[in-house]
Motif scaffolding. Structure first.
Motif, PDB file in Angstrom:
ATOM      1  N   UNK A 151       0.819  -1.222   0.000  1.00 33.70           N
ATOM      2  CA  UNK A 151       0.000   0.000   0.000  1.00 33.70           C
ATOM      3  C   UNK A 151       0.848   1.266   0.000  1.00 33.70           C
TER       4      UNK A 151
ATOM      5  N   UNK B 244      -6.252   1.951  -4.147  1.00 33.37           N
ATOM      6  CA  UNK B 244      -6.486   1.939  -2.701  1.00 33.37           C
ATOM      7  C   UNK B 244      -7.975   2.097  -2.409  1.00 33.37           C
ATOM      8  N   UNK B 245      -8.620   2.918  -3.206  1.00 31.46           N
ATOM      9  CA  UNK B 245     -10.061   3.098  -3.057  1.00 31.46           C
ATOM     10  C   UNK B 245     -10.786   1.757  -3.236  1.00 31.46           C
TER      11      UNK B 245
ATOM     12  N   UNK C 229      -9.619  -1.153  -2.396  1.00 30.39           N
ATOM     13  CA  UNK C 229      -9.195  -2.168  -1.440  1.00 30.39           C
ATOM     14  C   UNK C 229      -7.892  -2.870  -1.751  1.00 30.39           C
TER      15      UNK C 229
ATOM     16  N   UNK D 127      -4.478  -4.606  -1.807  1.00 32.92           N
ATOM     17  CA  UNK D 127      -3.679  -5.208  -0.738  1.00 32.92           C
ATOM     18  C   UNK D 127      -2.191  -5.191  -1.089  1.00 32.92           C
TER      19      UNK D 127
ATOM     20  N   UNK E 106      -6.702  -7.536  -4.822  1.00 33.01           N
ATOM     21  CA  UNK E 106      -7.650  -6.475  -4.443  1.00 33.01           C
ATOM     22  C   UNK E 106      -8.485  -6.847  -3.218  1.00 33.01           C
ATOM     23  N   UNK E 107      -8.140  -7.936  -2.556  1.00 29.77           N
ATOM     24  CA  UNK E 107      -8.824  -8.274  -1.308  1.00 29.77           C
ATOM     25  C   UNK E 107     -10.019  -9.186  -1.494  1.00 29.77           C
ATOM     26  N   UNK E 108     -10.850  -8.911  -2.468  1.00 32.80           N
ATOM     27  CA  UNK E 108     -11.971  -9.809  -2.753  1.00 32.80           C
ATOM     28  C   UNK E 108     -12.405  -9.653  -4.215  1.00 32.80           C
TER      29      UNK E 108
ATOM     30  N   UNK F 287     -14.070  -6.250  -5.493  1.00 37.03           N
ATOM     31  CA  UNK F 287     -13.153  -5.135  -5.742  1.00 37.03           C
ATOM     32  C   UNK F 287     -12.289  -5.403  -6.975  1.00 37.03           C
TER      33      UNK F 287
ATOM     34  N   UNK G 282     -16.865   1.594  -5.408  1.00 35.78           N
ATOM     35  CA  UNK G 282     -16.845   1.329  -3.962  1.00 35.78           C
ATOM     36  C   UNK G 282     -17.395   2.487  -3.149  1.00 35.78           C
TER      37      UNK G 282
END
Lengths: 294, 392
Positions: free
Chosen positions: A48, A63-64, A66, A68, A92-94, A97, A184
């Motif tokens: 990040x 970052x908006x 998500x 990682x 991207x976390x999931x 996203x 998001x």
């Protein structure tokens, strides 16, 4: 001592395997490359904090969504050194996203046949699969190699989750291919609509949009509808009504920047159609949308 | 759900009736369209030697979610827009071009190019022109310089000069996220650059402030980005919201020509534009400084982006707010107020017992570390802790 070390290493390996997580670096093809290509840079990991060093201000967008971490590598053609392919794989976390970033990057519907959905042109390949968004860039026109690399990377992502179910809620008739996007925050440019999906429809060369705003619970959706109504009454035009006694609420109005709008609440969603000309078409489409949303 | 209860035909009938204003009872009736709103007092400054008059609050388009936000900014009178060739593979530029079609002569556009060989750079500029639907770019900046050598690279300057001569670009400069002070000092030595786009906010050093002043004095127009530094104190200061205060802080530096805060929503651009024509007191500025150290990578801006993401319904914002009040503001009274209003005990317990957290902070905050800090805050508040049954 050796025995302890052995046990510890074993535990670590077991933990890694049981977590189901794929180490990001391992998604970068190395030994199994197409024969005319060689890895000349990377894999280089960005987190990040360091993502700005790699993609400058665009890091904010990731970052908006998500972000990682990501891994970057460059491949070179053995015969033509200026012919290179750059690969970025973003965790991207999931999957929502990952789809979200993908949806913001693709220009139009040019599927390449890899990942859960993809885009391919002469210089660029994009796709998402599981929580990963993958972007490949070729310095020279090279769609075949881009497809080859994309498929290779896709095969390394072992998670076989299906595409997002919510995408199937959008009626097919009139839907502009590849136009569904996920935001998001700030759906339709409004803070109060928070996160959600927007799709573009074309009727007689005129565009309109369906949107699905997602809230924590029905109360939050109701509150957002109230704020929407207040906003339209201040800045645009509105007529609103409780449509039926069962408590389902809706509003109709005109947004100063988006045109005509109809919105209704269904559970923890707000569903709407915006920017349309013919009311009948818009109402029919919204009705189908409402029916589809489970 | 809806369709199950009433069926499509009945739904349509009801919708049509209500929307056509036929239904009795709850209709509010039509209101005048686009009511007159109070618009901000516009402030203009000259963008260095370019001579361009830019609104002090301008707009960073990259995070913009919808063309409506751009149109709102335009209606507010904002005239300078920052985008880039690479943002969303050009889609950001496309949005700017499409939205401002027919309005081009009323706005100024800044976009970017990456350092490559001339052929590629030229192709990049041509693509930007097509996407922006214009025959010229007002300000073209090199994207992301990080060394003084890049700032004074004669090859890059030669290319920029060609673009100017060909009428494709009016003014040129560079953007930077790192080693900014040294780059600005280097730029101030030469006559190469018209504009510098720099990350500049109240958390930055005196050294950078001095470098900004030096560059400005040399005629370089300073455009500030990342002005909000993620935000800070929730309570309003001097009638300004936190983001407004941070933005105003930057604009109080007369060396800065304009700021391009990244804006996602209409509400945000309204908030930012409201900064023009306002001022901060010395006391406010002192307060702002005090929170500087606290902000470094720790603060929840209460953006609400994580709301609803926890499957157990934990309101992370409230938990993180206690950390901000306790650790940043050193004001436990505020923490107690939050504790009185919310079910934080249960939330903290749920979080501490949760093996995997699916909540993601879009601002890059380490959520687990923040939750640990929230737990510590509660431990250090015996009265409130006992009241809500937290082990102390």
């Amino acid at each position: 001592m050796v025995m302890t070390l052995f046990v510890l290493v074993g535990i670590l390996i077991w933990c890694e395997a049981s977590s189901g997580a794929t180490p990001l670096e391992s998604l970068i093809p190395r030994k199994d490359l197409p024969k005319e290509w060689t890895l000349i840079h990377g894999p280089q990991i960005y987190n990040k904090k360091s993502l700005f060093e790699h993609i400058n201000g665009q890091a904010e967008l990731f970052l908006q969504y998500g972000f990682q971490k990501s891994v970057f590598a460059i491949y070179q053609n053995k015969e033509r050194k200026e012919n290179q392919i750059e690969a970025d794989i973003y965790d991207m976390g999931n999957v929502v996203q990952a789809f979200g970033v993908f949806s913001r990057f693709r220009n139009e519907d040019r599927p390449g046949g890899f990942g859960l959905d993809s885009y391919l042109d002469d210089h660029t390949a994009l796709f998402y699969k599981s929580k990963y968004f993958v972007l490949l860039y070729a310095t020279e026109s090279n769609p075949d190699s881009l497809r080859q690399f994309s498929k290779l990377i896709s095969s390394k992502i072992l998670d076989s989750s299906p595409p997002l179910k919510v995408l199937s809620y959008f009626p097919k008739n009139g839907l502009k291919s590849g136009s569904i996007q996920y935001f998001p925050e700030g759906l339709l440019g409004h803070k109060f609509l928070k996160k959600g999906f927007r799709a573009t429809y074309v009727d007689d060369e005129k565009e309109s949009h369906l949107f699905l705003s997602v809230f924590k619970d029905p109360q939050e959706a109701t509150n957002a509808l109230k704020v929407y109504k207040e906003d339209l009454s201040k800045k645009g035009k509105i007529s609103s009504a409780n449509l039926i006694p069962s408590g389902i609420k809706a509003l109709k109005g005109e947004d100063p920047y988006q045109g005509k709008v109809m919105v209704l609440q269904k559970g923890f969603y707000l569903l709407g159609v915006i920017g349309f000309e013919k009311e009948e078409n818009a109402e029919n489409r919204l009705a189908e949308f409402v029916k589809n949303v489970k | 759900m809806l369709s199950e209860k009433m069926g499509r035909r009945k739904f349509m009938k009801n919708m049509s009736s209500a929307f056509l204003g036929v239904a009795t009872g709850h209709l509010l009736g039509s209101l005048p369209f686009a009511r007159a709103e109070k618009k901000p007092v516009l402030e203009y400054r000259t963008l260095g030697k370019t001579g361009l008059k830019v609104t002090t609050v301008s707009m960073g388009v990259m995070n913009c979610s919808d063309p409506a936000v751009l149109l709102r900014a335009f209606d507010l009178g904002i005239n300078f827009y920052d985008t880039a060739d690479c943002y969303m593979r050009g889609r950001n530029e496309e949005m700017v071009g499409q939205t401002f079609k027919g309005k081009r002569d009323k706005i100024l556009i800044q976009t970017k190019v990456h350092a490559h060989d001339e052929k590629k750079m030229r192709a990049s500029v041509e693509k930007s022109l097509r996407r922006l639907q214009t025959d010229h770019i007002d300000v073209l900046v090199w994207h992301g310089h990080s060394s003084p050598e890049e700032v004074s690279d004669p090859n890059l300057f030669e290319f920029m000069s060609k673009m100017k001569k060909e009428g494709k670009v009016r003014f040129t400069g560079f953007s930077t996220h790192s080693h900014m002070a040294s780059l600005l000092r280097e730029a101030a030595k030469s006559n190469f650059h018209d504009v510098a786009l720099v990350s500049y906010n109240f958390t930055h050093s005196k050294d950078l402030k001095e470098a900004v002043a030096l560059a400005s004095q040399s005629g370089i127009g300073i455009v500030a980005m990342k002005t909000k530094a993620g935000g800070y104190k929730k309570a309003k200061m001097g009638g300004l919201s936190p983001h407004q205060a941070a933005l105003k802080y930057v604009l109080m530096d007369q060396s800065v020509s304009c700021a391009v805060p990244g804006v996602t929503t209409i509400e945000q651009i309204d908030e930012c534009a409201g900064v023009m024509g306002t001022s901060l007191s010395k006391k406010n500025l002192e307060e702002l400084k005090q929170y500087q150290s606290f902000l470094q990578g720790r603060i929840c801006t209460l953006c609400g982006g994580c709301v609803g993401e926890c499957p157990y319904g934990v309101a992370r914002g409230d938990l993180l707010r206690t950390v901000m009040y306790h650790d940043g503001y050193q004001n436990d009274r505020l923490v107690e107020e939050v504790l009185e209003q919310r079910q934080l005990r249960q939330n903290t317990k749920l979080c501490s017992e949760c093996s995997s957290c699916s909540v993601i902070c879009r601002r890059g905050l380490d959520m687990k570390a923040q939750i640990r800090m929230a737990e510590e805050v509660l431990v250090h508040l015996p009265a409130a802790g006992k009241q809500f049954g937290v082990k102390v």
